[in-house]
Design a protein around this motif. Structure first.
Motif, PDB file in Angstrom:
ATOM      1  N   TYR A  13      -0.147   1.014   2.996  1.00 37.35           N
ATOM      2  CA  TYR A  13       0.525   0.001   2.177  1.00 37.35           C
ATOM      3  C   TYR A  13      -0.499  -0.687   1.286  1.00 37.35           C
ATOM      4  CZ  TYR A  13      -1.580  -3.317   5.408  1.00 37.35           C
ATOM      5  OH  TYR A  13      -2.488  -4.025   6.139  1.00 37.35           O
ATOM      6  N   ASP A  14      -0.020  -1.427   0.309  1.00 37.85           N
ATOM      7  CA  ASP A  14      -0.865  -2.332  -0.468  1.00 37.85           C
ATOM      8  C   ASP A  14      -0.257  -3.713  -0.374  1.00 37.85           C
ATOM      9  OD1 ASP A  14      -2.997  -0.731  -1.671  1.00 37.85           O
ATOM     10  OD2 ASP A  14      -1.345   0.360  -2.605  1.00 37.85           O
ATOM     11  N   ASP A  15      -1.113  -4.699  -0.419  1.00 36.11           N
ATOM     12  CA  ASP A  15      -0.683  -6.086  -0.223  1.00 36.11           C
ATOM     13  C   ASP A  15      -1.517  -6.927  -1.181  1.00 36.11           C
ATOM     14  OD1 ASP A  15       0.007  -8.567   0.769  1.00 36.11           O
ATOM     15  OD2 ASP A  15      -0.793  -8.238   2.783  1.00 36.11           O
ATOM     16  N   VAL A  16      -0.923  -7.301  -2.326  1.00 34.86           N
ATOM     17  CA  VAL A  16      -1.703  -8.020  -3.346  1.00 34.86           C
ATOM     18  C   VAL A  16      -0.940  -9.269  -3.796  1.00 34.86           C
ATOM     19  CG1 VAL A  16      -2.757  -5.881  -4.216  1.00 34.86           C
ATOM     20  CG2 VAL A  16      -0.710  -6.760  -5.316  1.00 34.86           C
ATOM     21  N   GLY A  17      -1.675 -10.213  -4.362  1.00 34.97           N
ATOM     22  CA  GLY A  17      -1.069 -11.411  -4.930  1.00 34.97           C
ATOM     23  C   GLY A  17      -0.723 -12.435  -3.864  1.00 34.97           C
TER      24      GLY A  17
END
Ligand code: MLT
Length: 265
Positions: A13-17
Motif C-alpha cells: 500500500y501507499d499512505d501519503v498526505g
C-alpha cells in the motif's frame, strides 16, 4: 513501498498526505498505481491510502477464488494496522464491488462511499461462464492474448487513438498482473452476490461516478444505484469509458473533492 503481513499475506500500500483518510480500491486487472492522479490531487487535504488488492500489484495472492469478501477483510485489517477508524472509501469497478461489500460488513468504518464505474448486480449466468472461460485461458496463455480486447472495452476510441501514454499505462498494468491472480479475481467476481437489496440500507453519504461511454458498468447501472441509495449524488463524466479516473482525471478529482469538501463543512 510499505508492505505489511496481514491475514496471512503481504499487503502492499501507499499512505501519503494528512487529513481525513481516503482509501482507494482499484479495478481488475490493475493495481494501486491507477490512482496516481487522485493521490496527487487529494494528498494536500487528505491522508490518501492506496492498496493493492490480493494478488494484484505487489500484494500476495492467497488462494483462488479471491472473493470480494476476502478483499474487504484485507482492507479492514489494513485500516486496523494503520489505526484508521473511519475513512472515505473510493472503489472503481472491482474495487467498487469490494467497497460495497466492505460497507455492508463494516458500515461504521465508512465515513462516505464513492462508487465509480461499478454496479450492484451480480453476474448473469452467461457472464459467470465467460469469466470462468477467461480464467482458464489466462492460466493457459497468460495475460497477453486478452490485453487488446480489454483495452478496447476499458477506454474510449479517442483515448485509444490519441493518448498513447494512458493506453501504455493501462496495458502495463494488465500485462503486469500475474495470471494466477487474474484468474482468482475472475473466479471471485463470478461468485459475488447481488448487492441491490443492500443499497437502500447504506447509512453513509454516497457519490456515484460513471464515464458516459462506459459499456462494462453502464450509466444505467449507475442510475440504478443512484435511484436506490437515498440522498446519493451522481456524476456522469463525459469523454470517459470504464476508467474514468484515468481518462478524465480532472473531472473525476473535482467530483471527489467537492463531495468530500461538502461533507467536511
Ligand atoms: C474492472 O474494471 O474491475 C472489471 O471490469 C470489473 C468486471 O469485470 O466486472
Amino acid at each position: 513501498m510499505p508492505k505489511v503481513r496481514l491475514r496471512g499475506i503481504g499487503i502492499a500500500y501507499d499512505d501519503v498526505g494528512s487529513g481525513p483518510p481516503v482509501i482507494f480500491l482499484h479495478g481488475f486487472p490493475f493495481n494501486r498505481s491507477m490512482w496516481r492522479e487522485q493521490q496527487e490531487a487529494l494528498a494536500g487535504h487528505h491522508r490518501v491510502i492506496t492498496v493493492d488488492l490480493r494478488g494484484h500489484g505487489e500484494t500476495d495472492l492467497a488462494a483462488s477464488p479471491a472473493t470480494m469478501e476476502e478483499m474487504a477483510s484485507d482492507v479492514e485489517a489494513l485500516m486496523d494496522h494503520l489505526t484508521v477508524e473511519r475513512a472515505y472509501l473510493v472503489g472503481l469497478s472491482m474495487g467498487g464491488y469490494v467497497a460495497l461489500t466492505f460497507c455492508r460488513r463494516f458500515p461504521l468504518r465508512v465515513r462516505a462511499l464513492a462508487l465509480a464505474d461499478t454496479k450492484a448486480q451480480a453476474d448473469t449466468e452467461e457472464a459467470k461462464a465467460n469469466r470462468r472461460a477467461q480464467a482458464k485461458q489466462i492460466l493457459r496463455e497468460g495475460m497477453e492474448p486478452i490485453t487488446a480486447a480489454l483495452l478496447q472495452k476499458q477506454l474510449t476510441p479517442e483515448t485509444l487513438t490519441t493518448r498513447s501514454d494512458v493506453v501504455e499505462r493501462v496495458r502495463a498494468m494488465i500485462i503486469g498482473t500475474k495470471p494466477e491472480a487474474a484468474a482468482a479475481a475472475l473466479e471471485g467476481m463470478a461468485e459475488r452476490p447481488d448487492q441491490r437489496s443492500f443499497l437502500s440500507r447504506i447509512i453513509s453519504p454516497v457519490l456515484i461516478i460513471v464515464g458516459s461511454n462506459d459499456t462494462i458498468t453502464t450509466v444505467a447501472d449507475a442510475e440504478l444505484m443512484h435511484h436506490e441509495i437515498g440522498g446519493s449524488r451522481l456524476e456522469i463524466i463525459s469523454g470517459a469509458a470504464h476508467l474514468s479516473n484515468l481518462e478524465q482525471p480532472n473531472e473525476f478529482n473535482r467530483a471527489l473533492a467537492k463531495f468530500f469538501a461538502d461533507l467536511e463543512q
